[in-house]
Each structure stands twice: as structure tokens, then as C-alpha cells.
Design a protein around this motif. Structure first.
Motif, PDB file in Angstrom:
ATOM      1  N   VAL A  17       0.854  -1.190   0.000  1.00 16.44           N
ATOM      2  CA  VAL A  17       0.000   0.000   0.000  1.00 16.44           C
ATOM      3  C   VAL A  17       0.893   1.245   0.000  1.00 16.44           C
ATOM      4  CG1 VAL A  17      -1.753   1.287   1.255  1.00 16.44           C
ATOM      5  CG2 VAL A  17      -1.828  -1.208   1.218  1.00 16.44           C
ATOM      6  N   TYR A  18       0.687   2.111  -0.969  1.00 17.81           N
ATOM      7  CA  TYR A  18       1.446   3.364  -1.034  1.00 17.81           C
ATOM      8  C   TYR A  18       0.602   4.451  -0.397  1.00 17.81           C
ATOM      9  CZ  TYR A  18       4.433   7.034  -2.945  1.00 17.81           C
ATOM     10  OH  TYR A  18       5.293   8.099  -3.088  1.00 17.81           O
ATOM     11  N   PHE A  62       4.916   9.634   0.517  1.00 16.04           N
ATOM     12  CA  PHE A  62       5.341  10.745  -0.343  1.00 16.04           C
ATOM     13  C   PHE A  62       5.704  11.973   0.481  1.00 16.04           C
ATOM     14  CE2 PHE A  62       4.657  14.570  -2.814  1.00 16.04           C
ATOM     15  CZ  PHE A  62       5.325  14.279  -4.001  1.00 16.04           C
ATOM     16  N   ILE A  63       4.910  12.252   1.513  1.00 16.94           N
ATOM     17  CA  ILE A  63       5.069  13.493   2.266  1.00 16.94           C
ATOM     18  C   ILE A  63       6.302  13.487   3.157  1.00 16.94           C
ATOM     19  CG2 ILE A  63       4.042  14.917   4.090  1.00 16.94           C
ATOM     20  CD1 ILE A  63       2.851  15.328   1.326  1.00 16.94           C
ATOM     21  N   LEU A  64       6.579  12.381   3.856  1.00 18.46           N
ATOM     22  CA  LEU A  64       7.677  12.392   4.830  1.00 18.46           C
ATOM     23  C   LEU A  64       9.042  12.690   4.197  1.00 18.46           C
ATOM     24  CD1 LEU A  64       8.071  10.362   7.999  1.00 18.46           C
ATOM     25  CD2 LEU A  64      10.019  10.457   6.447  1.00 18.46           C
ATOM     26  N   PRO A  65       9.404  12.085   3.063  1.00 16.53           N
ATOM     27  CA  PRO A  65      10.685  12.478   2.442  1.00 16.53           C
ATOM     28  C   PRO A  65      10.763  13.969   2.128  1.00 16.53           C
ATOM     29  CG  PRO A  65       9.915  10.434   1.492  1.00 16.53           C
ATOM     30  CD  PRO A  65       8.797  10.948   2.351  1.00 16.53           C
ATOM     31  N   GLY A  66       9.650  14.549   1.683  1.00 18.99           N
ATOM     32  CA  GLY A  66       9.642  15.984   1.430  1.00 18.99           C
ATOM     33  C   GLY A  66       9.848  16.791   2.691  1.00 18.99           C
ATOM     34  N   MET A  67       9.253  16.334   3.801  1.00 17.86           N
ATOM     35  CA  MET A  67       9.427  17.032   5.069  1.00 17.86           C
ATOM     36  C   MET A  67      10.847  16.873   5.607  1.00 17.86           C
ATOM     37  SD  MET A  67       6.687  18.636   5.717  1.00 17.86           S
ATOM     38  CE  MET A  67       6.791  18.934   3.936  1.00 17.86           C
ATOM     39  N   MET A  68      11.439  15.709   5.353  1.00 18.63           N
ATOM     40  CA  MET A  68      12.828  15.505   5.743  1.00 18.63           C
ATOM     41  C   MET A  68      13.729  16.474   4.979  1.00 18.63           C
ATOM     42  SD  MET A  68      14.922  13.470   7.557  1.00 18.63           S
ATOM     43  CE  MET A  68      14.551  11.724   7.574  1.00 18.63           C
ATOM     44  N   GLY A  69      13.497  16.579   3.663  1.00 18.67           N
ATOM     45  CA  GLY A  69      14.266  17.525   2.859  1.00 18.67           C
ATOM     46  C   GLY A  69      14.047  18.956   3.303  1.00 18.67           C
ATOM     47  N   PHE A  70      12.799  19.279   3.648  1.00 21.13           N
ATOM     48  CA  PHE A  70      12.455  20.606   4.170  1.00 21.13           C
ATOM     49  C   PHE A  70      13.297  20.923   5.404  1.00 21.13           C
ATOM     50  CE2 PHE A  70      10.156  23.251   7.143  1.00 21.13           C
ATOM     51  CZ  PHE A  70       9.528  24.221   6.378  1.00 21.13           C
ATOM     52  N   SER A  71      13.368  19.965   6.328  1.00 21.99           N
ATOM     53  CA  SER A  71      14.114  20.158   7.567  1.00 21.99           C
ATOM     54  C   SER A  71      15.606  20.326   7.303  1.00 21.99           C
ATOM     55  CB  SER A  71      13.869  18.972   8.505  1.00 21.99           C
ATOM     56  OG  SER A  71      14.631  19.091   9.680  1.00 21.99           O
ATOM     57  N   PHE A  79       2.273   6.688  11.534  1.00 23.53           N
ATOM     58  CA  PHE A  79       1.551   6.676  10.253  1.00 23.53           C
ATOM     59  C   PHE A  79       2.009   5.570   9.310  1.00 23.53           C
ATOM     60  CE2 PHE A  79       1.528  11.131  11.741  1.00 23.53           C
ATOM     61  CZ  PHE A  79       0.162  11.274  11.927  1.00 23.53           C
ATOM     62  N   HIS A  80       2.809   4.619   9.806  1.00 24.38           N
ATOM     63  CA  HIS A  80       3.220   3.445   9.030  1.00 24.38           C
ATOM     64  C   HIS A  80       4.008   3.821   7.771  1.00 24.38           C
ATOM     65  CE1 HIS A  80       0.569   1.241  11.706  1.00 24.38           C
ATOM     66  NE2 HIS A  80      -0.432   2.025  11.346  1.00 24.38           N
ATOM     67  N   PHE A  81       4.904   4.782   7.918  1.00 25.96           N
ATOM     68  CA  PHE A  81       5.811   5.120   6.826  1.00 25.96           C
ATOM     69  C   PHE A  81       6.625   3.884   6.454  1.00 25.96           C
ATOM     70  CE2 PHE A  81      10.140   6.648   5.597  1.00 25.96           C
ATOM     71  CZ  PHE A  81       9.791   7.206   4.377  1.00 25.96           C
ATOM     72  N   ALA A 123      13.276   4.312   0.377  1.00 24.64           N
ATOM     73  CA  ALA A 123      12.322   3.942   1.427  1.00 24.64           C
ATOM     74  C   ALA A 123      11.238   3.005   0.921  1.00 24.64           C
ATOM     75  CB  ALA A 123      11.692   5.207   2.023  1.00 24.64           C
ATOM     76  N   PHE A 124      10.629   3.305  -0.218  1.00 22.89           N
ATOM     77  CA  PHE A 124       9.470   2.524  -0.675  1.00 22.89           C
ATOM     78  C   PHE A 124       9.829   1.515  -1.763  1.00 22.89           C
ATOM     79  CE2 PHE A 124       5.602   1.654  -3.075  1.00 22.89           C
ATOM     80  CZ  PHE A 124       4.719   1.339  -2.054  1.00 22.89           C
ATOM     81  N   GLU A 125      10.645   1.935  -2.717  1.00 22.54           N
ATOM     82  CA  GLU A 125      10.965   1.047  -3.833  1.00 22.54           C
ATOM     83  C   GLU A 125      11.988  -0.007  -3.455  1.00 22.54           C
ATOM     84  OE1 GLU A 125       9.277   1.195  -6.452  1.00 22.54           O
ATOM     85  OE2 GLU A 125       8.321   3.156  -6.288  1.00 22.54           O
ATOM     86  N   GLY A 126      12.741   0.224  -2.377  1.00 27.04           N
ATOM     87  CA  GLY A 126      13.746  -0.746  -1.983  1.00 27.04           C
ATOM     88  C   GLY A 126      15.054  -0.613  -2.726  1.00 27.04           C
ATOM     89  N   ALA A 127      15.252   0.521  -3.407  1.00 28.71           N
ATOM     90  CA  ALA A 127      16.503   0.747  -4.126  1.00 28.71           C
ATOM     91  C   ALA A 127      17.638   0.959  -3.127  1.00 28.71           C
ATOM     92  CB  ALA A 127      16.368   1.958  -5.044  1.00 28.71           C
TER      93      ALA A 127
END
Length: 368
Positions: free
Chosen positions: A167-168, A173-182, A244-246, A334-338
């Protein structure tokens, strides 16, 4: 006879003092932890109420000469995405489009065509219901105008094909953006204000009266910022995972790779802070200069929403920004497993930015 001056211990003392000053600074804590956590909470609670969207794709094996296809394509309620099969499946799995429709011949003489829908767990059931309703509306329109004597030109299958996979969620999507924001805010605003104030208050000049070298002064202050920001990164990820099950697809391995990516990106962003701190003539000039680096990236680097929402000409500029490459790499890990090394195109772009930024920073950096 006095012993040799220990540069390393002096650097650690500066690091400790820098950490203490940041922990006493409400603005540092707010920019590094407060704002990202607020956005994570807002978007996290929005995760089960996806916005209605009728962006769809048509199966590559469908008959595109069929009048039903043209009816759907020309309908204002549908936005047909045309990509490769692999990219289309990825968009469905991540909820970027509602689903893939397939138009096929039917064995029912009363309804010669049938439309099936393929979707994923990332798409809300509300969106699927709306898609079915709109497809039936277009079929009814054709029945009334083009085929008034037929029972119906097509039917929409009630059962929906759901793609297998994870489940995506919105938080993925949001947490990586917030990490970059920080990281970006701390790297630029934190460093810019720090070195401007150290010069303004003649702290650097006092350092020169001590045996510690300039290199260890910079390393000590930089290390304090890195330690503080890595701690905030751990907090942000922990809230995302446990509240939130990131998705951390490979668990601790993924977490460590994200930490390495964050450390590397933070060092690059700090170079922009050195530039701002050197160029600013007054303290009030620091925020406007810093915003030249930060605001375009907050808005255009895929922090809050996908850059695919922008026109093509603007996407070219978006893909040029360093924060875009951090966001892309972190989402893939994080999600794709790369692996971190599999994200080498993004790392290469960040490295190029780092070389350019620090070349300018070294040229402009002033101690007094």
C-alpha cells in the motif's frame, strides 16, 4: 613546559557549545522539528481522505479506434495519461492515477463492449466509485445519441482488478519531502545566521587569539549542526513509522541508507548557508538571501506534491534543483527498496551541486 595544544579537544568543545546554543534556540527547534512534524501530522491524518481524481490510463491492448475510447478521451471529466506500461503500473500502484481501463469485446449481444478497471490499494474506494459512475455516464450518453435502438453500447464490470503489492500511503510521499524541508532549512538558515552572528559579535576574532586553527573552528561548528540535524531526522522518521506506518522496505538497512543520504545532502545544503552568511551585510539581509535558495525548492522540488503536476517546461527547472534529487532518492530507497548506490544519478547531481556550492563558498567566505 606546557603540553601541545589539542586541536581535536578544542573542536569538540566548540561542537558542545554549538549544540547547547541550538537547543536553547526556539527557531532552530521550530525549523528543524516543529514545522516538519506539523506537516507530517496534517498530511498523515489526510491519508485516508484522498482528493477525488479522474486521471486514468487506457490499457495498451485496448482498441483505440473504438468509438467508446474517443468518447472517454474527449470527455472533460477524464485526463488520460499516456506512458509506458511499466510507468503506468507504477502510477497506479502509487495512487497517482485512479486506474487503467480496458475496452474489450463482449459475448453479450445486448452489450457488445465491456470496460474493466485495474487499480491498486493506494487509490481510495471513493475515487473508484466516481470513476465507475462517470464511465457509465459516458456510455449512457452514447446510448442516447449514437445508438438509441440498442440496449447499451457497453457495460462497466462491477468487479475491479486490484494490483498486488504494498500500500502506497500519503505519508510515503510526504515524509521524504518534510525531511528535505528540515535539512534544507537547517543547513541554510542555521549556518547563515550562525556565521553572520559569529562575525558580527567578533566571536571569530576572539577564536583567533586561541591556538585553535580556522579549519577546526569550522569543523566544530559544522559538526554540531550535523549532530543536531541527524537527531531530528531520526525523530521525523520515527514519528512517520510508528504513527503513520511510513514504509522502510528493508527495515534497519533502509534506515541507515536514509541517514547516509541525509548526512551527505545536509553537508551540501550547509554550503549554501556559508554563501548566504558571507554575502549578507546585515542580519536582516540573511532571511531574504536564504529564501532565494529555499523557497523555490520548498515549492518546486516535489516537497508537498509531485512535480508532474507542473507544466513540462517547469519540470525541467524542478529536476535541476538539489532538493528534488534528495526527495527522489529517499522515496526510491524507502518505498521502492533501491539501494543508495542504485540512486547514483541523484547522488551525482547532488555531488555536482556540492562542488559548485563549496567552490563559491570558499571564494566568498569571510572571517571578519
Amino acid at each position: 613546559m606546557a603540553g601541545k595544544y589539542n586541536q581535536f579537544r578544542a573542536m569538540l568543545a566548540i561542537t558542545r557549545a554549538g549544540l547547547q546554543s541550538m537547543l536553547r534556540s526556539p527557531s532552530s527547534i521550530m525549523f528543524s522539528i516543529g514545522f516538519p512534524l506539523v506537516f507530517i501530522l496534517v498530511f498523515g491524518f489526510m491519508g485516508d481522505t484522498n482528493k477525488i481524481s479522474l486521471k486514468i490510463a487506457v490499457d495498451h491492448q485496448s482498441d483505440t479506434l473504438n468509438p467508446i475510447y474517443f468518447q472517454i478521451k474527449n470527455a472533460a471529466t477524464f485526463d488520460i495519461v499516456e506512458k509506458s506500461k511499466e510507468a503506468t503500473l507504477e502510477d497506479v500502484q502509487k495512487g497517482r492515477i485512479v486506474g487503467i481501463i480496458s475496452i474489450k469485446k463482449s459475448n453479450d449481444p445486448k452489450a457488445p463492449e465491456t470496460i474493466s478497471i485495474t487499480t491498486s490499494h493506494a487509490v481510495s474506494t471513493q475515487n473508484i466509485s466516481v470513476l465507475k459512475t462517470m464511465l457509465n455516464a459516458e456510455i449512457d450518453k452514447m446510448d442516447r445519441t449514437l445508438y438509441p435502438n440498442a440496449a447499451t453500447v457497453a457495460t462497466v464490470e462491477k468487479e475491479v482488478n486490484v494490483l498486488p503489492g504494498r500500500v502506497y500511503r500519503t505519508i510515503d510521499f510526504i515524509l521524504p519531502g518534510m525531511m528535505g524541508f528540515s535539512l534544507l532549512a537547517a543547513g541554510i538558515f542555521g549556518v547563515a545566521f550562525l556565521f553572520f552572528n559569529l562575525r558580527q559579535q567578533l566571536v571569530l576574532k576572539r577564536f583567533f587569539a586561541t591556538p585553535i586553527s580556522r579549519t577546526y573552528i569550522v569543523l566544530g561548528e559544522a559538526l554540531s549542526r550535523v549532530i543536531f540535524q541527524m537527531v531530528t531526522a531520526v525523530i521525523i522518521i520515527a514519528v512517520g513509522v510508528f504513527a503513520f506506518h511510513f514504509t522502510l522496505i528493508h527495515g534497519w538497512i533502509t534506515f541507515l541508507e536514509i541517514m547516509l543520504l541525509s548526512f551527505f545532502s545536509l553537508v551540501i545544503f550547509m554550503g549554501c548557508g556559508f554563501i548566504v552568511g558571507s554575502v549578507a551585510k546585515t542580519e536582516s539581509a540573511v532571511p531574504p538571501l536564504a529564501n532565494i535558495f529555499t523557497m523555490p525548492q520548498f515549492l518546486l522540488a516535489g516537497t508537498f506534491f509531485s512535480i508532474e503536476s507542473f507544466p513540462q517546461w517547469l519540470q525541467t527547472f524542478c529536476n535541476f534543483l538539489p532538493l528534488t534529487h534528495f526527495n527522489n532518492a529517499m522515496r526510491n530507497i524507502a518505498f521502492e527498496g533501491a539501494s543508495l548506490f542504485a540512486c547514483w544519478p541523484d547522488l551525482l547531481n547532488l555531488t555536482i551541486w556540492g562542488i559548485i556550492v563549496y567552490a563559491i563558498a570558499i571564494k566568498l567566505f569571510r572571517w571578519e
